[in-house]
Design an enzyme around this catalytic site. Structure first.
Site, short mmCIF file in Angstrom:
data_model
loop_
_atom_site.label_atom_id
_atom_site.label_comp_id
_atom_site.label_asym_id
_atom_site.label_seq_id
_atom_site.Cartn_x
_atom_site.Cartn_y
_atom_site.Cartn_z
N ASN A 190 -1.50 12.22 -1.98
CA ASN A 190 -1.44 11.48 -3.24
C ASN A 190 -2.84 10.94 -3.51
O ASN A 190 -3.26 9.96 -2.91
CB ASN A 190 -0.42 10.34 -3.11
CG ASN A 190 -0.41 9.43 -4.33
OD1 ASN A 190 -1.05 9.72 -5.34
ND2 ASN A 190 0.33 8.33 -4.24
N TRP A 191 -3.53 11.59 -4.41
CA TRP A 191 -4.93 11.23 -4.66
C TRP A 191 -5.07 9.90 -5.39
O TRP A 191 -6.15 9.36 -5.49
CB TRP A 191 -5.63 12.32 -5.48
CG TRP A 191 -5.78 13.66 -4.80
CD1 TRP A 191 -5.13 14.11 -3.67
CD2 TRP A 191 -6.65 14.72 -5.21
NE1 TRP A 191 -5.53 15.38 -3.36
CE2 TRP A 191 -6.47 15.79 -4.30
CE3 TRP A 191 -7.54 14.88 -6.27
CZ2 TRP A 191 -7.16 16.99 -4.41
CZ3 TRP A 191 -8.23 16.07 -6.38
CH2 TRP A 191 -8.05 17.12 -5.46
N LYS A 192 -3.97 9.43 -5.97
CA LYS A 192 -4.00 8.21 -6.80
C LYS A 192 -5.07 8.39 -7.90
O LYS A 192 -5.29 9.52 -8.34
CB LYS A 192 -4.21 6.98 -5.94
CG LYS A 192 -3.17 6.93 -4.79
CD LYS A 192 -3.04 5.62 -4.10
CE LYS A 192 -1.98 5.72 -3.01
NZ LYS A 192 -1.75 4.47 -2.31
N HIS A 250 6.74 5.54 -6.91
CA HIS A 250 5.74 5.01 -5.97
C HIS A 250 5.64 3.49 -6.13
O HIS A 250 5.78 2.97 -7.23
CB HIS A 250 4.38 5.66 -6.25
CG HIS A 250 3.39 5.36 -5.17
ND1 HIS A 250 2.69 4.17 -5.11
CD2 HIS A 250 3.01 6.08 -4.08
CE1 HIS A 250 1.92 4.19 -4.03
NE2 HIS A 250 2.10 5.33 -3.39
N GLU A 295 3.22 1.56 -6.28
CA GLU A 295 2.23 1.10 -7.27
C GLU A 295 2.79 1.21 -8.69
O GLU A 295 2.47 0.42 -9.56
CB GLU A 295 0.92 1.89 -7.10
CG GLU A 295 0.19 1.42 -5.84
CD GLU A 295 -0.57 2.52 -5.10
OE1 GLU A 295 -0.89 3.55 -5.70
OE2 GLU A 295 -0.83 2.31 -3.89
N GLU A 318 7.85 4.61 2.18
CA GLU A 318 6.52 4.02 2.19
C GLU A 318 6.65 2.49 2.21
O GLU A 318 6.83 1.87 1.15
CB GLU A 318 5.74 4.44 0.94
CG GLU A 318 5.49 5.92 0.84
CD GLU A 318 4.23 6.24 0.04
OE1 GLU A 318 3.40 7.00 0.53
OE2 GLU A 318 4.06 5.71 -1.08
N GLY A 352 -2.39 1.45 2.00
CA GLY A 352 -3.77 1.08 1.72
C GLY A 352 -4.28 -0.09 2.54
O GLY A 352 -5.33 -0.64 2.28
N SER A 411 -0.86 4.34 5.28
CA SER A 411 -1.96 4.36 6.26
C SER A 411 -1.81 5.48 7.30
O SER A 411 -2.12 5.27 8.48
CB SER A 411 -2.12 3.00 6.94
OG SER A 411 -2.46 2.01 5.97
N GLY A 439 -2.33 8.79 1.38
CA GLY A 439 -3.19 8.27 0.32
C GLY A 439 -4.65 8.43 0.71
O GLY A 439 -5.21 9.53 0.63
N GLY A 440 -5.26 7.35 1.17
CA GLY A 440 -6.71 7.33 1.45
C GLY A 440 -7.21 8.52 2.26
O GLY A 440 -8.25 9.11 1.91
P1 13P Z 1 -2.48 5.12 2.10
O1 13P Z 1 -2.35 6.37 2.95
O2 13P Z 1 -3.83 4.96 1.49
O3 13P Z 1 -1.98 3.92 2.81
O4 13P Z 1 -1.49 5.34 0.84
C1 13P Z 1 -0.18 5.74 1.07
C2 13P Z 1 0.45 6.07 -0.23
O5 13P Z 1 0.64 5.21 -1.07
C3 13P Z 1 0.77 7.48 -0.48
O6 13P Z 1 1.58 7.61 -1.60
#
Ligand code: 13P
Length: 251
Positions: A9-11, A96, A98, A168, A174, A214, A235-236
């Protein structure tokens, strides 16, 4: 056996040239390696078309990070399932945390989005998870149950055959603080047993449940070796080809 699925997930990261670079590097790093997982990349909307041209001749699949549930119309700023299909998306992340916390999406909107995705043959990656406050209050299972039941309301086992659930925990997203493999496994097992009660043992057995929060190359192996963890939503660590590919290799 459930096949593991690793999704990135590149956000809100990477422009068009960043997308070309990242996907090209992922393809290069994966080249010639035997991969025991399905791999999905989910870039921002503006880069989906470019991304599709790069993944279509590979085993990497394309997903979007969100969508609206209507097909078209006066919904300024929104993207429809038909538009996602049109640029080659096979998957869509829905619910998600967010989207829930920053953009105010509730279970009912997410339910409409899941129904719409299924109607348009997009495979939903349905995210659920508790906040730190909810975990500390001891209501994690209750929160998961409510999100799962509301999000899947009115959908049959048959309709959900392509569903992926992503657990999640909000406090792990994050933050660099992943759930321990035991904490994650406990919730994944709960989700699977709840799905078995809502639908059937057989459906629960074949349901892919990803963990997200994470996930990094150094914790991926232990998380992914838990019996009910069938992949990762990253994510990251998906923004660098080498760390994303290391997570894929951890499978
Ligand atoms: P991180 O891996 O940056 O914690 O993000 C997880 C996430 O929200 C994937 O959708």
């Amino acid at each position: 056996m459930r096949r593991k699925i690793i999704a990135g997930n590149w956000k809100m990261n990477n422009d068009v040239s960043g997308t070309v670079n990242l996907i090209s590097e992922i393809k290069k790093e994966l080249n010639g390696k035997i991969v025991n997982a399905d791999v999905i990349v989910c870039p921002p909307f503006t880069n989906l078309e470019t991304a599709y041209t790069l993944v279509k001749d590979s085993s990497i699949k394309l997903g979007a990070q969100n969508m609206y549930y209507e097909e078209s119309g006066a919904f300024t700023g929104e993207i429809s399932p038909l538009m996602l299909k049109n640029v080659g998306c096979e998957f869509v992340i829905l619910g998600h945390s967010e989207r829930r916390t920053v953009f105010g999406e509730d279970d009912q909107i997410i339910n409409k989005k899941i129904k719409s995705a299924i109607k348009h043959k997009l495979k939903p990656i349905f995210c659920i998870g508790e906040t730190l406050n909810e975990r500390e209050k001891g209501v994690t299972f209750k929160v998961i149950e409510t999100q799962l039941k509301n999000g899947l309301e009115g959908l049959s086992e048959n309709e959900l055959s392509n569903l992926i659930v992503a657990y999640e925990p909000v406090w792990a997203i994050g933050t660099g603080k992943n759930a321990t493999p035991q904490q994650a496994q406990e919730v994944h097992q709960f989700i699977r047993s709840l799905i078995a009660k809502m639908y059937s043992q057989n459906f629960a057995y074949q349901l892919v449940i990803q963990y997200g929060g994470s996930v990094k190359p150094d914790n991926a192996k232990e998380l992914l070796s838990q019996p009910d963890i069938d992949g990762a939503l990253v994510g990251g660590a998906c923004l660098k080809a080498d760390s994303f590919v290391k997570i894929i290799e951890a499978v």
